[in-house]
Structure formats: C-alpha cells, structure tokens
Design a protein around this motif. Structure first.
Motif, PDB file in Angstrom:
ATOM      1  N   THR A 156     144.017  83.803 -39.829  1.00  0.00           N
ATOM      2  CA  THR A 156     142.806  83.683 -39.020  1.00  0.00           C
ATOM      3  C   THR A 156     141.750  82.800 -39.687  1.00  0.00           C
ATOM      4  O   THR A 156     141.802  82.525 -40.878  1.00  0.00           O
ATOM      5  CB  THR A 156     142.195  85.071 -38.736  1.00  0.00           C
ATOM      6  N   ILE A 157     140.808  82.362 -38.864  1.00  0.00           N
ATOM      7  CA  ILE A 157     139.734  81.482 -39.309  1.00  0.00           C
ATOM      8  C   ILE A 157     138.563  81.708 -38.360  1.00  0.00           C
ATOM      9  O   ILE A 157     138.773  82.098 -37.205  1.00  0.00           O
ATOM     10  CB  ILE A 157     140.240  80.010 -39.280  1.00  0.00           C
ATOM     11  N   ASP A 158     137.336  81.475 -38.857  1.00  0.00           N
ATOM     12  CA  ASP A 158     136.171  81.610 -37.982  1.00  0.00           C
ATOM     13  C   ASP A 158     136.054  80.331 -37.153  1.00  0.00           C
ATOM     14  O   ASP A 158     135.760  79.271 -37.693  1.00  0.00           O
ATOM     15  CB  ASP A 158     134.909  81.828 -38.839  1.00  0.00           C
ATOM     16  N   PRO A 159     136.296  80.402 -35.836  1.00  0.00           N
ATOM     17  CA  PRO A 159     136.293  79.173 -35.032  1.00  0.00           C
ATOM     18  C   PRO A 159     134.925  78.491 -34.981  1.00  0.00           C
ATOM     19  O   PRO A 159     134.838  77.296 -34.708  1.00  0.00           O
ATOM     20  CB  PRO A 159     136.722  79.646 -33.635  1.00  0.00           C
ATOM     21  N   ASN A 160     133.854  79.246 -35.249  1.00  0.00           N
ATOM     22  CA  ASN A 160     132.518  78.646 -35.237  1.00  0.00           C
ATOM     23  C   ASN A 160     132.166  78.003 -36.565  1.00  0.00           C
ATOM     24  O   ASN A 160     131.134  77.345 -36.690  1.00  0.00           O
ATOM     25  CB  ASN A 160     131.466  79.710 -34.892  1.00  0.00           C
ATOM     26  N   ASN A 161     133.012  78.249 -37.561  1.00  0.00           N
ATOM     27  CA  ASN A 161     132.721  77.720 -38.891  1.00  0.00           C
ATOM     28  C   ASN A 161     134.037  77.480 -39.638  1.00  0.00           C
ATOM     29  O   ASN A 161     134.307  78.100 -40.653  1.00  0.00           O
ATOM     30  CB  ASN A 161     131.826  78.735 -39.636  1.00  0.00           C
TER      31      ASN A 161
END
Ligand SMILES: [Cu+2]
Lengths: 169, 45
Positions: A44-49
């Motif tokens: 996972t990854i923060d899509p906004n950052n």
C-alpha cells in the motif's frame, strides 16, 4: 450411479475434468512455484502523498541501474501522464533505454484514478490502483521499441498517456 | 442402421448421444485450443 452413465458421457466428463485438472496444475505451479501473482499484491501507499514512499520521490523516478544487468523503473502515473522523472538537462523523460537481457523491475503508483500500465507486446501489463504499488519484474530480452500505454480508461486525455521503452542490443 | 437398431433393442432404448457428443467435443476442443493459444502467447513474451 456410475453404471447409468452413457459411454459418451463418460468420455466428455473425463475430458472436462481432465482439462480442469491440467489447468489447475498449471495455475498452481505458476502461483506457488514461480511466484506469479496479481501485480498490486497488497503493497500500500498513500495516494495523496506517493512521495512519502522512497521509490516515488521525484529524484527516484525513472530508470535506475542497480547492477550490471538489473534495473528498476519507478513511474508515477496521473491523469494523463507517466512521470519518469527528469533527465540531467531538466527535461521530462518519456523514453527509456534498457540493454537487451536486463532484468527490469517496474514499480508504478497512481496519484489520482485507476490507470493501466502496459508495455505493449510484453507481459508487463498492470492495473495501477490508488493506494497500491503495482510491481512486476521481467527480463527484457527482445530488442525493439515498445510503447507504454494506459489501458484503463482514466478520463478525456486517456489516449495521450504513453511513453516508450527501448530495448537495445 | 441395422446395427443401431439391434443395439437399441438389446440395450433397453439408450438415447442416441452421437450428435451431443460431437458438439460437446467440438466446443471442448475450441476452449482448450484458445486457452493453449493464450498461454503460449504469455510464455513467448
Ligand atoms: Cu488511461
């Protein structure tokens, strides 16, 4: 029960069940012994950052040589652009060159909507979903220039989303 | 024809599944061939 089966029914049942077994064995071999799995396998990854992930920091985007025949390509996808970083002159990179026979790990993340990442003519074909890192490692052993296309409709500029990967001898 | 009739008589009116058999096998082979085609494409790339 078996006794009442027509001779032909037995034949096509054996054929059908046999095909299913062959299919499952091939699938299982790929999945459990060769490590084939969906491209966004729970990373996972923060899509906004997405910059918060080391791989997607602006300076780490694009082609990086890891060792003699190993490369990593990090790409930030957004409507309607694949960000391969910038070259030494500060120009946007839209074309990468890889020597034939290299092992290449593609890692792609999106900043907005779902995108596709398909190096046309190869098995590098991934869905890039917000919140996940899609990655796929492959050996590029056929020389040529491949077009990277977005194959998930992402909006009005969808058809403008492309890049090229050149495999040279 | 005569053979068929004899069979029918001796095996207590078994349904004639020849047509069904041929169509099932044609469909099955089509599915297998298209699967092998896609898989070969995957392996060759
Ligand atoms: Cu698109």
């Amino acid at each position: 029960m078996i006794m009442h089966l027509h001779k032909y029914e037995k034949i096509w049942l054996i054929f059908g069940i046999g095909s299913l077994i062959v299919f499952l064995v091939v699938l299982g071999y790929g999945a459990f012994w060769q490590g084939t799995h969906p491209q966004s396998h729970g990373v996972t990854i923060d899509p906004n950052n997405i910059e918060s992930n080391e791989a997607f920091k602006p300076e780490n985007l694009g082609l990086t040589k890891v060792s003699d025949d190993k490369y990593i390509v990090n790409i930030a996808a957004s409507a309607f652009f694949y960000d391969f970083g910038k070259d030494e002159e500060g120009k946007t990179v839209n074309h990468i060159r890889i020597p034939k026979g290299s092992t290449v790990l593609f890692q792609v993340a999106t900043k907005d909507v779902v995108h596709g990442f398909h190096v046309a003519g190869t098995n590098v074909n991934m869905m890039v979903e917000p919140g996940y890192v899609s990655s796929l490692e492959t050996v590029m052993d056929k020389p040529g220039t491949y077009t990277v296309v977005c194959n998930e409709y992402c909006g009005l500029g969808h058809h403008l989303m492309y890049a090229t990967v050149e495999v040279y001898e | 024809m005569q053979n068929l009739q004899k069979n029918n008589a001796s095996e207590k009116e078994k349904p004639d599944l020849k047509g069904t058999f041929v169509s099932v096998m044609i469909l099955g082979i089509l599915i297998v061939v298209s699967w092998i085609g896609a898989f070969a494409l995957f392996l060759s790339r």
